[in-house]
Motif scaffolding. Structure first.
Motif, PDB file in Angstrom:
ATOM      1  N   GLY A 127      -3.927  15.952  -3.631  1.00 46.54           N
ATOM      2  CA  GLY A 127      -3.251  14.699  -3.961  1.00 46.54           C
ATOM      3  C   GLY A 127      -2.600  14.062  -2.753  1.00 46.54           C
ATOM      4  N   ILE A 128      -1.885  12.987  -2.999  1.00 48.45           N
ATOM      5  CA  ILE A 128      -1.183  12.277  -1.933  1.00 48.45           C
ATOM      6  C   ILE A 128      -0.142  13.181  -1.270  1.00 48.45           C
ATOM      7  CG2 ILE A 128       0.408  10.368  -1.431  1.00 48.45           C
ATOM      8  CD1 ILE A 128      -2.483   9.515  -1.935  1.00 48.45           C
ATOM      9  N   ASP A 154      -2.827  22.443  -6.002  1.00 45.37           N
ATOM     10  CA  ASP A 154      -2.697  21.132  -5.376  1.00 45.37           C
ATOM     11  C   ASP A 154      -1.811  20.245  -6.240  1.00 45.37           C
ATOM     12  OD1 ASP A 154      -4.437  21.605  -3.149  1.00 45.37           O
ATOM     13  OD2 ASP A 154      -6.144  21.367  -4.514  1.00 45.37           O
ATOM     14  N   TYR A 155      -1.170  19.279  -5.611  1.00 46.98           N
ATOM     15  CA  TYR A 155      -0.335  18.340  -6.362  1.00 46.98           C
ATOM     16  C   TYR A 155      -1.173  17.408  -7.227  1.00 46.98           C
ATOM     17  CZ  TYR A 155       4.017  19.607  -4.021  1.00 46.98           C
ATOM     18  OH  TYR A 155       5.130  20.277  -3.578  1.00 46.98           O
ATOM     19  N   GLY A 156      -2.390  17.145  -6.807  1.00 50.43           N
ATOM     20  CA  GLY A 156      -3.254  16.251  -7.555  1.00 50.43           C
ATOM     21  C   GLY A 156      -4.699  16.436  -7.157  1.00 50.43           C
ATOM     22  N   SER A 157      -5.566  15.586  -7.696  1.00 53.50           N
ATOM     23  CA  SER A 157      -7.002  15.673  -7.403  1.00 53.50           C
ATOM     24  C   SER A 157      -7.557  14.308  -7.005  1.00 53.50           C
ATOM     25  CB  SER A 157      -7.753  16.204  -8.627  1.00 53.50           C
ATOM     26  OG  SER A 157      -7.496  15.412  -9.777  1.00 53.50           O
ATOM     27  N   LEU A 158      -6.670  13.406  -6.590  1.00 50.32           N
ATOM     28  CA  LEU A 158      -7.079  12.047  -6.246  1.00 50.32           C
ATOM     29  C   LEU A 158      -8.075  12.030  -5.091  1.00 50.32           C
ATOM     30  CD1 LEU A 158      -6.664   8.976  -6.680  1.00 50.32           C
ATOM     31  CD2 LEU A 158      -4.821   9.097  -4.990  1.00 50.32           C
ATOM     32  N   ILE A 159      -7.876  12.914  -4.105  1.00 50.31           N
ATOM     33  CA  ILE A 159      -8.716  12.947  -2.914  1.00 50.31           C
ATOM     34  C   ILE A 159      -9.567  14.216  -2.958  1.00 50.31           C
ATOM     35  CG2 ILE A 159      -8.761  12.752  -0.406  1.00 50.31           C
ATOM     36  CD1 ILE A 159      -5.830  11.850  -0.566  1.00 50.31           C
ATOM     37  N   PRO A 160     -10.836  14.129  -3.302  1.00 53.18           N
ATOM     38  CA  PRO A 160     -11.695  15.312  -3.389  1.00 53.18           C
ATOM     39  C   PRO A 160     -11.695  16.137  -2.108  1.00 53.18           C
ATOM     40  CG  PRO A 160     -12.808  13.412  -4.327  1.00 53.18           C
ATOM     41  CD  PRO A 160     -11.563  12.887  -3.660  1.00 53.18           C
ATOM     42  N   GLY A 161     -11.446  17.415  -2.253  1.00 56.01           N
ATOM     43  CA  GLY A 161     -11.437  18.303  -1.091  1.00 56.01           C
ATOM     44  C   GLY A 161     -10.106  18.371  -0.373  1.00 56.01           C
ATOM     45  N   ALA A 173       0.835  -1.208   0.000  1.00 55.27           N
ATOM     46  CA  ALA A 173       0.000   0.000   0.000  1.00 55.27           C
ATOM     47  C   ALA A 173       0.869   1.257   0.000  1.00 55.27           C
ATOM     48  CB  ALA A 173      -0.917  -0.006   1.219  1.00 55.27           C
ATOM     49  N   VAL A 174       1.929   1.239   0.788  1.00 54.37           N
ATOM     50  CA  VAL A 174       2.842   2.384   0.839  1.00 54.37           C
ATOM     51  C   VAL A 174       3.555   2.550  -0.502  1.00 54.37           C
ATOM     52  CG1 VAL A 174       4.941   3.307   1.913  1.00 54.37           C
ATOM     53  CG2 VAL A 174       3.164   2.263   3.337  1.00 54.37           C
ATOM     54  N   ALA A 175       3.914   1.441  -1.136  1.00 55.13           N
ATOM     55  CA  ALA A 175       4.564   1.499  -2.450  1.00 55.13           C
ATOM     56  C   ALA A 175       3.642   2.151  -3.482  1.00 55.13           C
ATOM     57  CB  ALA A 175       4.969   0.098  -2.901  1.00 55.13           C
ATOM     58  N   ILE A 176       2.353   1.847  -3.400  1.00 51.71           N
ATOM     59  CA  ILE A 176       1.377   2.471  -4.304  1.00 51.71           C
ATOM     60  C   ILE A 176       1.311   3.972  -4.049  1.00 51.71           C
ATOM     61  CG2 ILE A 176      -1.078   2.623  -4.874  1.00 51.71           C
ATOM     62  CD1 ILE A 176      -1.253  -0.396  -4.289  1.00 51.71           C
ATOM     63  N   LEU A 177       1.305   4.355  -2.782  1.00 53.37           N
ATOM     64  CA  LEU A 177       1.303   5.782  -2.433  1.00 53.37           C
ATOM     65  C   LEU A 177       2.558   6.468  -2.965  1.00 53.37           C
ATOM     66  CD1 LEU A 177       0.031   5.735   1.278  1.00 53.37           C
ATOM     67  CD2 LEU A 177      -1.264   6.292  -0.789  1.00 53.37           C
ATOM     68  N   ALA A 178       3.695   5.784  -2.869  1.00 59.30           N
ATOM     69  CA  ALA A 178       4.955   6.336  -3.378  1.00 59.30           C
ATOM     70  C   ALA A 178       4.869   6.558  -4.880  1.00 59.30           C
ATOM     71  CB  ALA A 178       6.116   5.402  -3.044  1.00 59.30           C
ATOM     72  N   ALA A 179       4.286   5.603  -5.588  1.00 58.77           N
ATOM     73  CA  ALA A 179       4.146   5.720  -7.042  1.00 58.77           C
ATOM     74  C   ALA A 179       3.287   6.917  -7.411  1.00 58.77           C
ATOM     75  CB  ALA A 179       3.530   4.437  -7.605  1.00 58.77           C
ATOM     76  N   GLU A 191       2.745  12.672  -9.100  1.00 56.76           N
ATOM     77  CA  GLU A 191       2.264  14.033  -8.831  1.00 56.76           C
ATOM     78  C   GLU A 191       3.392  15.049  -8.919  1.00 56.76           C
ATOM     79  OE1 GLU A 191      -1.464  12.945  -5.804  1.00 56.76           O
ATOM     80  OE2 GLU A 191       0.439  13.706  -5.000  1.00 56.76           O
ATOM     81  N   LEU A 192       4.551  14.679  -8.401  1.00 56.10           N
ATOM     82  CA  LEU A 192       5.672  15.616  -8.405  1.00 56.10           C
ATOM     83  C   LEU A 192       6.286  15.742  -9.795  1.00 56.10           C
ATOM     84  CD1 LEU A 192       7.485  17.441  -6.681  1.00 56.10           C
ATOM     85  CD2 LEU A 192       9.003  15.503  -6.373  1.00 56.10           C
ATOM     86  N   ILE A 193       6.539  14.604 -10.441  1.00 58.25           N
ATOM     87  CA  ILE A 193       7.206  14.604 -11.741  1.00 58.25           C
ATOM     88  C   ILE A 193       6.309  15.188 -12.832  1.00 58.25           C
ATOM     89  CG2 ILE A 193       8.214  13.162 -13.550  1.00 58.25           C
ATOM     90  CD1 ILE A 193       9.945  13.369 -11.090  1.00 58.25           C
ATOM     91  N   HIS A 194       5.063  14.728 -12.879  1.00 63.50           N
ATOM     92  CA  HIS A 194       4.150  15.133 -13.949  1.00 63.50           C
ATOM     93  C   HIS A 194       3.431  16.448 -13.639  1.00 63.50           C
ATOM     94  CE1 HIS A 194       0.301  15.131 -16.206  1.00 63.50           C
ATOM     95  NE2 HIS A 194       1.032  14.599 -17.186  1.00 63.50           N
ATOM     96  N   ASN A 195       2.783  16.514 -12.481  1.00 60.70           N
ATOM     97  CA  ASN A 195       1.943  17.670 -12.177  1.00 60.70           C
ATOM     98  C   ASN A 195       2.734  18.908 -11.775  1.00 60.70           C
ATOM     99  OD1 ASN A 195      -0.055  15.830 -12.651  1.00 60.70           O
ATOM    100  ND2 ASN A 195      -0.718  15.650 -10.528  1.00 60.70           N
ATOM    101  N   ALA A 196       3.756  18.722 -10.938  1.00 60.23           N
ATOM    102  CA  ALA A 196       4.521  19.880 -10.465  1.00 60.23           C
ATOM    103  C   ALA A 196       5.662  20.244 -11.411  1.00 60.23           C
ATOM    104  CB  ALA A 196       5.067  19.613  -9.063  1.00 60.23           C
ATOM    105  N   ALA A 197       6.468  19.255 -11.798  1.00 56.47           N
ATOM    106  CA  ALA A 197       7.622  19.538 -12.662  1.00 56.47           C
ATOM    107  C   ALA A 197       7.236  19.676 -14.128  1.00 56.47           C
ATOM    108  CB  ALA A 197       8.676  18.442 -12.507  1.00 56.47           C
ATOM    109  N   GLY A 198       6.038  19.224 -14.481  1.00 55.61           N
ATOM    110  CA  GLY A 198       5.561  19.387 -15.841  1.00 55.61           C
ATOM    111  C   GLY A 198       6.191  18.454 -16.857  1.00 55.61           C
ATOM    112  N   ILE A 199       6.715  17.317 -16.405  1.00 56.46           N
ATOM    113  CA  ILE A 199       7.336  16.357 -17.317  1.00 56.46           C
ATOM    114  C   ILE A 199       6.253  15.494 -17.961  1.00 56.46           C
ATOM    115  CG2 ILE A 199       8.874  14.353 -17.462  1.00 56.46           C
ATOM    116  CD1 ILE A 199      10.501  15.572 -15.208  1.00 56.46           C
ATOM    117  N   LYS A 200       6.220  15.484 -19.271  1.00 56.28           N
ATOM    118  CA  LYS A 200       5.201  14.734 -20.001  1.00 56.28           C
ATOM    119  C   LYS A 200       5.731  13.425 -20.579  1.00 56.28           C
ATOM    120  CE  LYS A 200       2.634  18.338 -19.297  1.00 56.28           C
ATOM    121  NZ  LYS A 200       1.631  18.318 -18.200  1.00 56.28           N
ATOM    122  N   CYS A 201       7.038  13.272 -20.613  1.00 55.93           N
ATOM    123  CA  CYS A 201       7.655  12.074 -21.189  1.00 55.93           C
ATOM    124  C   CYS A 201       7.262  10.840 -20.368  1.00 55.93           C
ATOM    125  CB  CYS A 201       9.179  12.232 -21.212  1.00 55.93           C
ATOM    126  SG  CYS A 201      10.067  10.753 -21.724  1.00 55.93           S
TER     127      CYS A 201
END
Length: 289
Positions: A265-266, A255-262, A33-39, A44-54
């Motif tokens: 992100g993680i 926000d880093y993500g929208s996984l958790i409404p309100g 479960a923690v590994a999933i959270l890490a993923a 969230e950091l690489i794609h959403n914050a840093a803007g990496i699309k690759c």
């Protein structure tokens, strides 16, 4: 607010179910479960914050982070070492530490080479922030999440340690919010988080100290030591929160993500915990608490 409360209840139920399965069935369930959270956090950091699309860069970072969480897992390692014939606990811990350190170093070197290749391939798209995020942040996040997993699965006191970390992070944050909103006047770090105040910070620490005393008494632990440790760990949690906010502000991200409404992100929920967990794990290993 209604959405936030509903999401909070669902999170509590999911966490409770995972912990129950981990403690009653197999601790590797918690590790997974923690590994999933890490993923998710790395994404969230690489794609959403840093803007990496690759996609190759993102997948590589996620794969590395998940592997590190499992490699550094004490429970999985003990199972493997017993399987190959190590019998004494001291022997298991000694051999395990060597294997873990070497494995993580080797994996990190290979990941860094991979990240460099991705940077060279996408050099026209990657700015300095993206390069640093891809090359360095998965190493930091994966170690933080592995520490969280090891704290929860730590022998017989995992639930106590987890509650203490939530206390340092969440109770302190809630106490700071309520005290700061009613009595706060002196800005704590206005350039990063304008609403946080010094008065709120003190209120959060005091709130957390009260909960620390209650938890340590309930689990028959050293109350005074728990109260003393609350102060630096609440400060560490605040630093983690402010650091995460600084990253978001630098890229104009709410926000880093929208996984958790309100809630976002993680990383929005675990920003304080991810700075607390590695330090707290060191304190546990030292025998202080």
């Amino acid at each position: 607010m209604k959405t936030r409360i509903i999401s909070g209840v669902i999170i509590a139920l999911v966490v409770g179910a995972v912990l129950s399965l981990g403690f009653l069935v197999n601790p590797l369930i918690i590790t997974a479960a923690v590994a999933i959270l890490a993923a998710i956090a790395v994404y969230e950091l690489i794609h959403n914050a840093a803007g990496i699309k690759c996609k190759a860069s993102i997948i590589g970072a996620i794969f590395y982070s998940v592997l590190v969480v499992f490699i550094l897992d004490k429970t999985l390692l003990q199972i493997l070492l017993k399987w190959i014939g190590a019998s004494e606990l001291l022997e298991i811990n000694y051999i395990g530490a060597i294997i873990q350190n070497e494995a993580v170093i080797i994996l990190s070197v290979f990941y860094f080479v991979y990240a460099v290749c991705m940077v060279l391939k996408n050099n026209k798209e990657f700015g300095l922030g993206a390069i640093i995020s891809l090359c360095a942040m998965p190493l930091i996040l994966s170690y933080a999440f592995s520490s969280l997993s090891n704290v929860i699965n730590f022998e017989q006191d995992g639930i106590y340690y987890l509650l203490m970390m939530f206390n340092f992070a969440s109770v302190c944050d809630m106490g700071a919010y309520f005290v700061g909103s009613t009595m706060g006047k002196t800005k704590l770090c206005p350039n990063v988080s304008p609403k946080k105040t010094v008065e709120g910070a003190f209120g959060g620490i005091i709130s957390s100290m009260i909960v620390s005393a209650i938890l340590s008494a309930a689990f028959s632990k050293d109350i005074m030591m728990a109260i003393i440790l609350t102060i630096p760990f609440c400060v560490i949690g605040m630093l983690g929160d402010l650091f995460a906010s600084a990253i978001k502000r630098s890229v104009d991200l709410k926000d880093y993500g929208s996984l958790i409404p309100g809630h976002g992100g993680i990383l929005d929920r675990l920003d304080s915990m991810l700075l607390i967990a590695p330090v707290f794990y060191i304190v546990i290993l030292s025998g202080v608490i």
